[in-house]
Design an enzyme around this catalytic site. Structure first.
Site, PDB file in Angstrom:
ATOM      1  N   ASP A 218       6.199  16.378   2.312  1.00 37.29           N
ATOM      2  CA  ASP A 218       6.683  15.341   1.407  1.00 37.29           C
ATOM      3  C   ASP A 218       6.950  16.007   0.060  1.00 37.29           C
ATOM      4  OD1 ASP A 218       7.084  13.254  -0.357  1.00 37.29           O
ATOM      5  OD2 ASP A 218       5.340  12.090   0.302  1.00 37.29           O
ATOM      6  N   HIS A 219       8.246  16.112  -0.296  1.00 34.05           N
ATOM      7  CA  HIS A 219       8.611  16.857  -1.507  1.00 34.05           C
ATOM      8  C   HIS A 219       8.165  16.147  -2.778  1.00 34.05           C
ATOM      9  CE1 HIS A 219      10.405  20.129  -3.506  1.00 34.05           C
ATOM     10  NE2 HIS A 219      11.451  20.290  -2.738  1.00 34.05           N
ATOM     11  N   ARG A 220       7.799  14.889  -2.691  1.00 33.08           N
ATOM     12  CA  ARG A 220       7.296  14.186  -3.876  1.00 33.08           C
ATOM     13  C   ARG A 220       5.914  14.688  -4.274  1.00 33.08           C
ATOM     14  NH1 ARG A 220       7.403   8.204  -1.676  1.00 33.08           N
ATOM     15  NH2 ARG A 220       6.169   9.363  -0.124  1.00 33.08           N
TER      16      ARG A 220
END
Length: 249
Positions: A218-220
């Site tokens: 999850d790049h967040r």
């Protein structure tokens, strides 16, 4: 002509539905939940992927040595992978995290969910505190959880939560695949089969068993450099596997 082609390519456009030879099976509650969560995850979570190719001959030798003790539980490659994931998250605690709209949540415990196929659909029982436990202990609990998952007897606290997930299709001969994240977790390890192939060591070509893992992030919550550090720790643990049986004090 174009209408004929459309009907040929899509039988439902011109054929009697009763002649297509199908049957409908109503969705189980588990299947509905899986469909909803995976659709939501793929549509709303920005995935990126990192691939690790690990030489696992030492890991296979460790497994053989552990299983030579006939009085102990039999350990699978997946049990050792779960242990490596847990230790990697302990070594890189910044990745033991999930994204919330107001904050990043850093977890104290390392709990690893493991995908299990059941007649009702996929479910992910959780091995709690996997970084502090011997692989043989993990093997015993994983088999018990998997049996109860297939029988539909897991309690919610046994499959809800977790820091990360492991999905392994290697036992089916699948060499490489990617998996959809299981929110709120920020990473999932998709594990393929070990395949014997040539590798170069010290300028010489030798045979090695190579296992490919594709990790979805999850790049967040996890940026590329942090993902690379976690993957490097995971790869090192698999390729120096004696550390997997050293318990954390």
């Amino acid at each position: 002509m174009s209408g004929d082609i459309a009907a040929a390519g899509h039988p439902e456009a011109g054929a009697d539905a009763g002649s297509l030879g199908y049957r409908d099976v109503a969705h189980s509650s588990v299947r509905r939940m899986i469909a909803r969560r995976l659709t939501e995850a793929k549509q709303t979570v920005p995935h990126f992927y990192v691939v690790a190719r690990c030489e696992i001959d030492g890991l296979l030798d460790l497994r053989r040595r552990l299983n030579d003790d006939r009085s102990a539980a039999k350990v699978s490659v997946n049990d050792l992978v779960v242990r490596a994931v847990a230790l990697a998250l302990r070594q890189v605690p910044e990745a033991n995290v999930s994204f919330d709209e107001t904050a990043l949540r850093y977890y104290d415990a390392v709990d690893v969910a493991v995908a299990v196929a059941t007649p009702r659909g996929l479910i992910t029982p959780i091995l709690r505190h996997a970084d502090t436990r011997d692989p043989r202990d993990l093997a015993v609990e994983m088999r018990e959880l998997a049996d109860r998952a297939k029988a539909g007897r897991l309690k919610p606290h046994e499959y809800m939560g977790g820091s990360a997930s492991v999905s392994n299709l290697g036992m089916f001969g699948v060499e490489e695949f990617s998996a959809i994240l299981n929110p709120p977790q920020s990473c999932i390890f998709a594990v393929g089969a070990g395949v014997e192939q040539p590798v170069v060591r010290n300028g010489a070509l030798v045979a090695a068993t190579v296992m490919t893992t594709t990790i979805s992030f999850d790049h967040r919550a996890i940026d590329g450099d942090l993902a690379a550090r976690l993957v490097a720790a995971y790869k090192t643990l698999l390729e120096d596997p004696d550390s997997l049986v050293t318990l954390r004090r």
